[in-house]
Design a protein around this motif. Sequence first.
Motif, mmCIF file in Angstrom:
data_model
loop_
_atom_site.group_PDB
_atom_site.id
_atom_site.type_symbol
_atom_site.label_atom_id
_atom_site.label_comp_id
_atom_site.label_asym_id
_atom_site.label_seq_id
_atom_site.Cartn_x
_atom_site.Cartn_y
_atom_site.Cartn_z
ATOM 1 N N ARG A 12 0.820 -1.213 0.000
ATOM 2 C CA ARG A 12 0.000 0.000 0.000
ATOM 3 C C ARG A 12 0.850 1.257 0.000
ATOM 4 O O ARG A 12 2.019 1.240 0.383
ATOM 5 C CB ARG A 12 -0.981 -0.022 1.157
ATOM 6 C CG ARG A 12 -0.397 0.318 2.498
ATOM 7 C CD ARG A 12 -1.483 0.194 3.569
ATOM 8 N NE ARG A 12 -1.303 1.172 4.596
ATOM 9 C CZ ARG A 12 -1.182 0.880 5.882
ATOM 10 N NH1 ARG A 12 -1.246 -0.348 6.285
ATOM 11 N NH2 ARG A 12 -1.023 1.832 6.761
ATOM 12 N N GLN A 13 0.220 2.317 -0.393
ATOM 13 C CA GLN A 13 0.835 3.632 -0.416
ATOM 14 C C GLN A 13 0.301 4.447 0.760
ATOM 15 O O GLN A 13 -0.790 4.181 1.255
ATOM 16 C CB GLN A 13 0.498 4.342 -1.726
ATOM 17 C CG GLN A 13 1.000 3.604 -2.953
ATOM 18 C CD GLN A 13 2.510 3.527 -2.977
ATOM 19 O OE1 GLN A 13 3.193 4.503 -2.747
ATOM 20 N NE2 GLN A 13 3.038 2.339 -3.240
ATOM 21 N N PRO A 14 1.046 5.466 1.194
ATOM 22 C CA PRO A 14 0.537 6.320 2.270
ATOM 23 C C PRO A 14 -0.840 6.880 1.903
ATOM 24 O O PRO A 14 -1.069 7.290 0.770
ATOM 25 C CB PRO A 14 1.583 7.430 2.357
ATOM 26 C CG PRO A 14 2.839 6.801 1.842
ATOM 27 C CD PRO A 14 2.383 5.856 0.761
ATOM 28 N N GLU A 16 -3.703 5.210 1.751
ATOM 29 C CA GLU A 16 -4.663 4.214 1.285
ATOM 30 C C GLU A 16 -5.352 3.538 2.461
ATOM 31 O O GLU A 16 -4.779 3.425 3.545
ATOM 32 C CB GLU A 16 -3.965 3.150 0.426
ATOM 33 C CG GLU A 16 -3.523 3.669 -0.912
ATOM 34 C CD GLU A 16 -2.890 2.587 -1.764
ATOM 35 O OE1 GLU A 16 -2.837 2.809 -2.977
ATOM 36 O OE2 GLU A 16 -2.452 1.545 -1.237
ATOM 37 N N TRP A 33 -6.480 -1.323 7.414
ATOM 38 C CA TRP A 33 -5.430 -0.310 7.387
ATOM 39 C C TRP A 33 -6.007 0.985 6.812
ATOM 40 O O TRP A 33 -6.973 0.976 6.053
ATOM 41 C CB TRP A 33 -4.230 -0.788 6.565
ATOM 42 C CG TRP A 33 -4.599 -1.217 5.174
ATOM 43 C CD1 TRP A 33 -4.587 -0.442 4.042
ATOM 44 C CD2 TRP A 33 -5.060 -2.503 4.763
ATOM 45 N NE1 TRP A 33 -5.014 -1.178 2.959
ATOM 46 C CE2 TRP A 33 -5.298 -2.448 3.372
ATOM 47 C CE3 TRP A 33 -5.287 -3.706 5.431
ATOM 48 C CZ2 TRP A 33 -5.759 -3.542 2.641
ATOM 49 C CZ3 TRP A 33 -5.752 -4.789 4.698
ATOM 50 C CH2 TRP A 33 -5.971 -4.698 3.325
ATOM 51 N N ALA A 35 -4.997 5.661 6.707
ATOM 52 C CA ALA A 35 -4.054 6.740 6.993
ATOM 53 C C ALA A 35 -4.101 7.174 8.454
ATOM 54 O O ALA A 35 -3.098 7.593 9.016
ATOM 55 C CB ALA A 35 -4.332 7.930 6.086
ATOM 56 N N ASP A 139 1.784 2.450 11.682
ATOM 57 C CA ASP A 139 2.783 1.779 10.866
ATOM 58 C C ASP A 139 3.362 2.804 9.886
ATOM 59 O O ASP A 139 2.967 3.967 9.919
ATOM 60 C CB ASP A 139 2.200 0.542 10.172
ATOM 61 C CG ASP A 139 1.129 0.860 9.145
ATOM 62 O OD1 ASP A 139 1.082 1.985 8.609
ATOM 63 O OD2 ASP A 139 0.326 -0.038 8.848
ATOM 64 N N PRO A 140 4.284 2.436 9.034
ATOM 65 C CA PRO A 140 4.918 3.419 8.148
ATOM 66 C C PRO A 140 3.958 4.138 7.195
ATOM 67 O O PRO A 140 4.288 5.203 6.679
ATOM 68 C CB PRO A 140 5.932 2.588 7.354
ATOM 69 C CG PRO A 140 6.220 1.411 8.216
ATOM 70 C CD PRO A 140 4.935 1.128 8.952
ATOM 71 N N TYR A 141 2.765 3.571 6.971
ATOM 72 C CA TYR A 141 1.827 4.165 6.021
ATOM 73 C C TYR A 141 0.604 4.775 6.679
ATOM 74 O O TYR A 141 -0.293 5.234 6.002
ATOM 75 C CB TYR A 141 1.386 3.105 5.008
ATOM 76 C CG TYR A 141 2.563 2.526 4.273
ATOM 77 C CD1 TYR A 141 3.199 3.252 3.287
ATOM 78 C CD2 TYR A 141 3.054 1.279 4.607
ATOM 79 C CE1 TYR A 141 4.299 2.732 2.616
ATOM 80 C CE2 TYR A 141 4.146 0.757 3.949
ATOM 81 C CZ TYR A 141 4.764 1.480 2.953
ATOM 82 O OH TYR A 141 5.851 0.964 2.313
ATOM 83 N N GLY A 142 0.533 4.729 7.977
ATOM 84 C CA GLY A 142 -0.639 5.227 8.700
ATOM 85 C C GLY A 142 -0.902 4.350 9.901
ATOM 86 O O GLY A 142 -0.114 4.319 10.842
ATOM 87 N N SER A 144 -2.671 0.325 11.173
ATOM 88 C CA SER A 144 -3.162 -0.994 10.789
ATOM 89 C C SER A 144 -3.635 -1.733 12.041
ATOM 90 O O SER A 144 -3.231 -1.407 13.161
ATOM 91 C CB SER A 144 -2.097 -1.812 10.064
ATOM 92 O OG SER A 144 -0.999 -2.065 10.921
#
Length: 151
Positions: A12-14, A16, A33, A35, A139-142, A144
């Motif tokens: 995933r991308q930041p 999403e 998951w 943001a 987490d690194p993308y938001g 989860s």
Amino acid sequence: MGGDTSDGGQGRQPGECGHRAVPHPGDIRIEAWAACREHCLAEAVLAMVECFADVTGVRPTAGDRVRLPAASDDDLLAALLDEVIFRLEAYGQVPVDVEADEADGGLDVRLAVAGIADVEITGAVPVAVAWDRLRMRPDPYGWSCAVTVDA
């Protein structure tokens, strides 16, 4: 809100959001998951609902608000899913849409619900949230989360 994806958020991308069910013997295991924490919690509710009901195209017949007090992130996840299970058992209400906002460390949740008779039941209905392997964290993308729900 997002829906199921095939990679479980791994690619995933930041920004999403999404959710999925993962294989788990005898129970329902979901991952979600997003943001932000609040959207991740809403995705978890949608994931749990999709494990037992098809709400595609179902229009809500009522709306309600739930206020959860400040608690740890894990406790908020468990409390929100427990509230959905309670409403299902006590009132026959199934969420078809969910919005959540932060409220003084807790959660302000808006549930758009339909009656259980108005949705197609596709699996075992959840009865309890299991604390084993429950997690809710940044987490690194938001954010989860993952949780097992007894069915």
